[in-house]
Design a protein around this motif. Sequence first.
Motif, mmCIF file in Angstrom:
data_model
loop_
_atom_site.group_PDB
_atom_site.id
_atom_site.type_symbol
_atom_site.label_atom_id
_atom_site.label_comp_id
_atom_site.label_asym_id
_atom_site.label_seq_id
_atom_site.Cartn_x
_atom_site.Cartn_y
_atom_site.Cartn_z
ATOM 1 N N ILE A 1 0.836 -1.206 0.000
ATOM 2 C CA ILE A 1 0.000 0.000 0.000
ATOM 3 C C ILE A 1 0.867 1.251 0.000
ATOM 4 O O ILE A 1 1.801 1.382 0.792
ATOM 5 N N GLY A 2 0.535 2.176 -0.902
ATOM 6 C CA GLY A 2 1.104 3.515 -0.880
ATOM 7 C C GLY A 2 -0.044 4.503 -0.716
ATOM 8 O O GLY A 2 -1.164 4.234 -1.151
ATOM 9 N N CYS A 3 0.234 5.630 -0.074
ATOM 10 C CA CYS A 3 -0.839 6.611 0.122
ATOM 11 C C CYS A 3 -0.260 7.997 0.360
ATOM 12 O O CYS A 3 0.901 8.142 0.763
ATOM 13 N N ARG A 4 -1.094 9.013 0.104
ATOM 14 C CA ARG A 4 -0.709 10.372 0.455
ATOM 15 C C ARG A 4 -0.614 10.507 1.958
ATOM 16 O O ARG A 4 -1.361 9.868 2.694
ATOM 17 N N ARG A 5 0.296 11.358 2.408
ATOM 18 C CA ARG A 5 0.429 11.625 3.835
ATOM 19 C C ARG A 5 -0.911 12.128 4.386
ATOM 20 O O ARG A 5 -1.557 12.969 3.804
ATOM 21 N N GLY A 6 -1.328 11.521 5.496
ATOM 22 C CA GLY A 6 -2.541 11.962 6.163
ATOM 23 C C GLY A 6 -3.821 11.300 5.675
ATOM 24 O O GLY A 6 -4.911 11.640 6.144
ATOM 25 N N THR A 7 -3.721 10.345 4.746
ATOM 26 C CA THR A 7 -4.929 9.646 4.292
ATOM 27 C C THR A 7 -5.534 8.864 5.452
ATOM 28 O O THR A 7 -4.825 8.156 6.171
ATOM 29 N N ILE B 1 -2.933 0.177 -4.153
ATOM 30 C CA ILE B 1 -2.948 -1.109 -3.467
ATOM 31 C C ILE B 1 -2.628 -2.218 -4.454
ATOM 32 O O ILE B 1 -3.222 -2.283 -5.545
ATOM 33 N N THR B 2 -1.682 -3.068 -4.096
ATOM 34 C CA THR B 2 -1.333 -4.245 -4.893
ATOM 35 C C THR B 2 -1.458 -5.467 -4.007
ATOM 36 O O THR B 2 -0.906 -5.496 -2.904
ATOM 37 N N LEU B 3 -2.179 -6.469 -4.467
ATOM 38 C CA LEU B 3 -2.382 -7.688 -3.693
ATOM 39 C C LEU B 3 -1.462 -8.807 -4.164
ATOM 40 O O LEU B 3 -1.084 -8.884 -5.334
ATOM 41 N N GLY B 4 -1.122 -9.691 -3.239
ATOM 42 C CA GLY B 4 -0.343 -10.876 -3.556
ATOM 43 C C GLY B 4 -0.777 -12.018 -2.663
ATOM 44 O O GLY B 4 -1.499 -11.820 -1.681
#
Length: 351
Positions: free
Chosen positions: A235-241, A345-348
């Motif tokens: 998971i990557g996200c903007r700061r504060g999400t 979001i990337t799932l594995g």
Amino acid sequence: MNTVKPDGIALLCLTPGGVALAKRLRTALPMTCFTREGLVEDGFLPFDSSFAHQVQQAFTRYSALIFIGATGIAVRVLAPLLVDKFHDPAVVVIDERGQHVISLLSGHIGGANDLARQLAGILGVDPVITTATDVNDVAALDTLACQLNARMDNFRAAVKTVNQMLVSQRRVGLWWDESLTDTVSRCDRRGFITVTDLQQLPQLDALVCITLRDTLPELPIPHWKLVPRRIVAGIGCRRGTSCSVISALLLRQLAANRIDPLALKAIGSIVVKQDELGLNQLASDFDVPFEIFSVAELREHEHRFPSSLFVKKTVGVGSVSGPAAWRLCNGHLIGENLREQGVTITLGVTH
């Protein structure tokens, strides 16, 4: 279910005979040994103020406790600390002559039965195990869940019902996703009736289904879904999400791939996100580890995924969710990436 504790086995003894036996056991099995002040020797630690206080500390710190001494003493000192078999550590009691190795608490989920067998093997004696499924030579649903690292809705009630059916010689079926065959084949399935086709069930009183799927076809008998923890999410996200935004998107991504949320095993991101409140809360809400990767670790797999110049300037690598998921599952990715509201979001799936 039992919370993973940072340390392994604590052994507590009160007499010279107990110390002598402890010295035999610790040569064969890693453990931390405690005894009273007057008996301390190399390799032993003194009780912290008292035996009862030391037990209280060990109960929350260690995954298993071994008492060398009378069962009654162990019961009395443990009684105020007990929660339930899903949370208490394994407890084994051994008499100081090493003739009886008793599985006292958390035999299945905590692992006391297996520990008692191991200790009895070291001492060359028979373990004392009284759990009904073991006495009747059948498997147990809670043991199966531990072996699979699996979760289940209403787990406590299901364990009680299914285990009672097994010891009562009722016909309980066991079906699993084909992709899980290698894992399930190594589990204890005694007493269960193997089911290969959900559309053609044999005569059964109930059924346990081992699956990652979010839904099953309608079944004409009582059934439970046991979900192994196999799915990871980079998971990557903007700061504060906010956690609510990330959680909603993760659930949607799982549903898009027909995956039960109980299958989530871990989430992962880049080191600069280690204090991201939304991601930390997400890990807590789903009761999974939050794995952190360095920029260098993610760069090894950056070339496998579309790269963002903005992300690269911000965190030092052009993609976060894909490389993080790749590292979590050794490249066994599933589905398409989700990119929305500043979240990727990337799932594995782990094997």
